[in-house]
Design a protein around this motif. Structure first.
Motif, mmCIF file in Angstrom:
data_model
loop_
_atom_site.group_PDB
_atom_site.id
_atom_site.type_symbol
_atom_site.label_atom_id
_atom_site.label_comp_id
_atom_site.label_asym_id
_atom_site.label_seq_id
_atom_site.Cartn_x
_atom_site.Cartn_y
_atom_site.Cartn_z
ATOM 1 N N ASP A 24 0.490 -1.267 0.063
ATOM 2 C CA ASP A 24 0.121 0.031 -0.368
ATOM 3 C C ASP A 24 0.817 1.762 0.145
ATOM 4 N N ALA A 25 2.186 1.333 -0.574
ATOM 5 C CA ALA A 25 2.888 2.221 0.086
ATOM 6 C C ALA A 25 2.615 3.159 -1.562
ATOM 7 N N LYS A 26 2.805 4.600 -0.766
ATOM 8 C CA LYS A 26 1.814 5.620 -1.746
ATOM 9 C C LYS A 26 3.560 6.181 -2.717
ATOM 10 N N PRO A 27 3.046 7.128 -4.098
ATOM 11 C CA PRO A 27 4.017 7.776 -4.386
ATOM 12 C C PRO A 27 4.640 8.756 -3.584
ATOM 13 N N ASN A 28 5.636 9.227 -3.916
ATOM 14 C CA ASN A 28 5.749 10.377 -3.109
ATOM 15 C C ASN A 28 5.833 11.828 -3.787
ATOM 16 N N VAL A 29 5.448 12.608 -3.418
ATOM 17 C CA VAL A 29 5.554 14.164 -4.492
ATOM 18 C C VAL A 29 6.393 15.266 -3.674
ATOM 19 N N VAL A 30 7.841 15.577 -4.493
ATOM 20 C CA VAL A 30 8.960 15.847 -3.301
ATOM 21 C C VAL A 30 9.194 17.347 -4.207
ATOM 22 N N LYS A 63 -4.565 17.419 0.660
ATOM 23 C CA LYS A 63 -5.637 16.084 0.497
ATOM 24 C C LYS A 63 -5.162 15.273 -0.291
ATOM 25 N N SER A 64 -4.361 15.007 -1.151
ATOM 26 C CA SER A 64 -3.743 14.257 -2.452
ATOM 27 C C SER A 64 -4.067 12.626 -2.360
ATOM 28 N N GLY A 65 -3.459 12.226 -0.825
ATOM 29 C CA GLY A 65 -3.458 10.385 -1.050
ATOM 30 C C GLY A 65 -1.681 10.664 -1.636
ATOM 31 N N TYR A 66 -1.030 11.885 -1.952
ATOM 32 C CA TYR A 66 0.276 11.416 -2.607
ATOM 33 C C TYR A 66 1.770 11.529 -0.553
ATOM 34 N N ASN A 67 2.307 10.373 -0.845
ATOM 35 C CA ASN A 67 3.628 10.928 0.116
ATOM 36 C C ASN A 67 4.096 12.462 0.100
ATOM 37 N N ILE A 68 4.133 13.410 1.455
ATOM 38 C CA ILE A 68 4.860 14.394 0.427
ATOM 39 C C ILE A 68 5.901 14.186 1.130
ATOM 40 N N VAL A 69 7.131 14.363 0.219
ATOM 41 C CA VAL A 69 8.806 14.700 1.016
ATOM 42 C C VAL A 69 8.950 16.284 0.806
ATOM 43 N N VAL A 70 10.181 16.423 1.423
ATOM 44 C CA VAL A 70 10.117 18.188 1.735
ATOM 45 C C VAL A 70 11.608 18.205 2.048
ATOM 46 N N LYS A 71 12.684 18.813 0.729
ATOM 47 C CA LYS A 71 14.081 18.522 1.457
ATOM 48 C C LYS A 71 14.689 20.177 0.813
ATOM 49 N N HIS A 72 15.299 20.827 1.854
ATOM 50 C CA HIS A 72 15.742 21.745 1.594
ATOM 51 C C HIS A 72 17.196 22.101 1.303
ATOM 52 N N SER A 73 18.474 23.102 1.021
ATOM 53 C CA SER A 73 19.262 22.591 0.752
ATOM 54 C C SER A 73 20.146 21.826 0.250
ATOM 55 N N VAL A 74 19.553 21.346 -0.865
ATOM 56 C CA VAL A 74 20.073 20.444 -1.370
ATOM 57 C C VAL A 74 21.020 20.148 -2.308
ATOM 58 N N ASP A 75 21.741 19.515 -1.827
ATOM 59 C CA ASP A 75 22.969 18.919 -3.033
ATOM 60 C C ASP A 75 22.998 18.627 -4.686
ATOM 61 N N PHE A 76 24.014 18.463 -5.062
ATOM 62 C CA PHE A 76 23.652 17.962 -6.470
ATOM 63 C C PHE A 76 23.827 15.800 -6.457
ATOM 64 N N HIS A 77 24.372 15.826 -5.050
ATOM 65 C CA HIS A 77 24.485 13.424 -4.439
ATOM 66 C C HIS A 77 22.884 13.390 -4.034
ATOM 67 N N GLU A 78 21.941 14.691 -3.585
ATOM 68 C CA GLU A 78 20.953 14.966 -3.590
ATOM 69 C C GLU A 78 19.762 14.420 -4.202
ATOM 70 N N LEU A 79 20.203 14.906 -5.165
ATOM 71 C CA LEU A 79 19.292 15.920 -6.426
ATOM 72 C C LEU A 79 19.435 14.857 -7.164
ATOM 73 N N ARG A 80 20.476 14.391 -8.229
ATOM 74 C CA ARG A 80 20.403 12.779 -8.104
ATOM 75 C C ARG A 80 19.609 11.652 -7.952
ATOM 76 N N ARG A 81 20.062 11.368 -6.513
ATOM 77 C CA ARG A 81 19.083 10.282 -6.087
ATOM 78 C C ARG A 81 17.600 10.661 -6.303
ATOM 79 N N GLN A 82 17.178 12.036 -5.798
ATOM 80 C CA GLN A 82 15.584 10.846 -5.554
ATOM 81 C C GLN A 82 14.908 11.945 -7.182
#
Length: 361
Positions: A24-30, A63-82
């Motif tokens: 039942d895992a919900k997709p992430n909106v990031v 109210k979307s039902g999606y899993n909300i993910v927020v990350k700040h001050s992101v470097d390019f390594h984390e961007l690649r991961r997402q």
């Protein structure tokens, strides 16, 4: 015997619950932000842009039902991961961008997408996992960058992907709202409802809901195949160093994380094959991705090797001084590989096999 039965039932209950959760895992909106708070004369001294963007984002998807993910001050390594995360259905990136011409292509089409620490991350947007259906780049004049990436064929494995950006300067908050609005048809739908204000007046508000068929993580994506030449590499460090990208004329081949003095990173990557593959395609750069810098950066010592006998040497002066300030060039030695050396591998955006991971010792 009774205790054993109870224990077995407990284990089965745990496994069943865990399996149900996975199913039942919900997709992430990031939302990924990587920008300094702009100076605005009428704002208080401690005012920050990141919390404002986060509030806008969470309100939209509440109210979307999606899993909300927020990350700040992101470097390019984390961007690649997402961008390579199969659980993500939408990624919104907010940062500064340098304009690019809408009518110019190829090497003359200069542009940059800048992270908070001054890295040009535009090439990372060339590789997006096929599960991602929406990519919003909230940055000034950045639409031309995404258009050029698409024209070059980098989204050929992303038939469901919609991209969105801007052709002019845009405030980050206004830009995020516009990007969220543009994503509605791709990710779901809105419903209008009455909303009571404190002054007992009525207004209409639109709530966003995710599409029912998209509210489960898609574990059955199609991971395309590519052809290329396998290269194995080792990075050793005599002092601390930042994350780096390994690139060639085709783009980014590998991302290596930051490391400390004494670390040893072992990794491998593929040089993409094409019918006109030539020696120029074998030139490898180790790049900090710093957009502009005059201070020399230590990126580590690299050894590259192949099964067909080619190795690489760093471009340096006769006394061994490495040339390059924020990027080091490695030149191939030996003969070119033959067609018999070509290997087939999973396209990099969804290749999470163990052999493609970076191993640190």
């Amino acid at each position: 015997m009774k205790a054993l039965i109870i224990l077995s039932l407990s284990v089965l209950t745990f496994v069943s619950a865990h399996f149900s959760y996975a199913q039942d895992a919900k997709p992430n909106v990031v939302l990924l932000t990587s920008l300094e708070t702009p100076r605005i004369w009428y704002k208080p001294k401690g005012w920050k842009i990141d919390p404002k963007l986060e509030k806008i984002f969470k309100k939209h998807f509440d109210k979307s039902g999606y899993n909300i993910v927020v990350k700040h001050s992101v470097d390019f390594h984390e961007l690649r991961r997402q961008l390579h995360n199969p659980n993500n259905i939408a990624v919104f990136w907010a940062s500064h961008a340098a304009g690019t011409s809408q009518n110019t292509t190829g090497s003359n089409n200069t542009g940059a997408v800048l992270s908070i620490n001054g890295k040009d991350v535009k090439d990372l947007f060339k590789s997006v996992h096929p599960n991602i259906r929406y990519l919003g780049l909230v940055g000034c004049d950045a639409e031309g960058i995404l258009n050029e990436i698409s024209r070059e064929g980098h989204y050929r494995y992303n038939p469901n992907l919609m991209t969105h950006s801007f052709t002019k300067k845009i405030d980050a908050r206004k830009g995020l709202k516009k990007s969220l609005k543009a994503s509605v048809g791709q990710l779901g739908y809105t419903k209008k409802r009455l909303f009571f204000l404190k002054k007992k007046s009525l207004i209409f508000r639109h709530d966003f809901y995710g599409r029912e068929d998209l509210l489960k993580v898609n574990n059955y994506f199609h991971c395309a195949k590519e052809n290329g030449y396998l290269v194995k590499g080792v990075r050793t460090l005599s002092q601390d160093s930042m994350e780096v990208a390994i690139t060639n004329s085709q783009g980014i081949l590998k991302i290596l994380p930051a490391a400390k003095a004494g670390d040893r990173q072992e990794f491998q990557f593929y040089l993409p094959y094409h019918p006109e593959f030539a020696r120029r395609d074998m030139k490898i750069s180790v790049d900090s991705l710093i957009y502009f810098g005059e201070e020399r950066k230590y990126l580590g010592e690299f050894d590259f090797e192949t099964d067909w006998g080619t190795d690489w040497r760093v471009f340096a002066k006769s006394d061994g001084t490495v040339l390059g300030v924020t990027k080091n060039l490695y030149l191939p030695r030996g003969s070119l590989p033959s067609i018999d050396d070509v290997q087939t591998y999973k396209e990099l955006s969804c290749n999470d096999t163990e052999e493609m991971k970076v191993h640190v010792y």
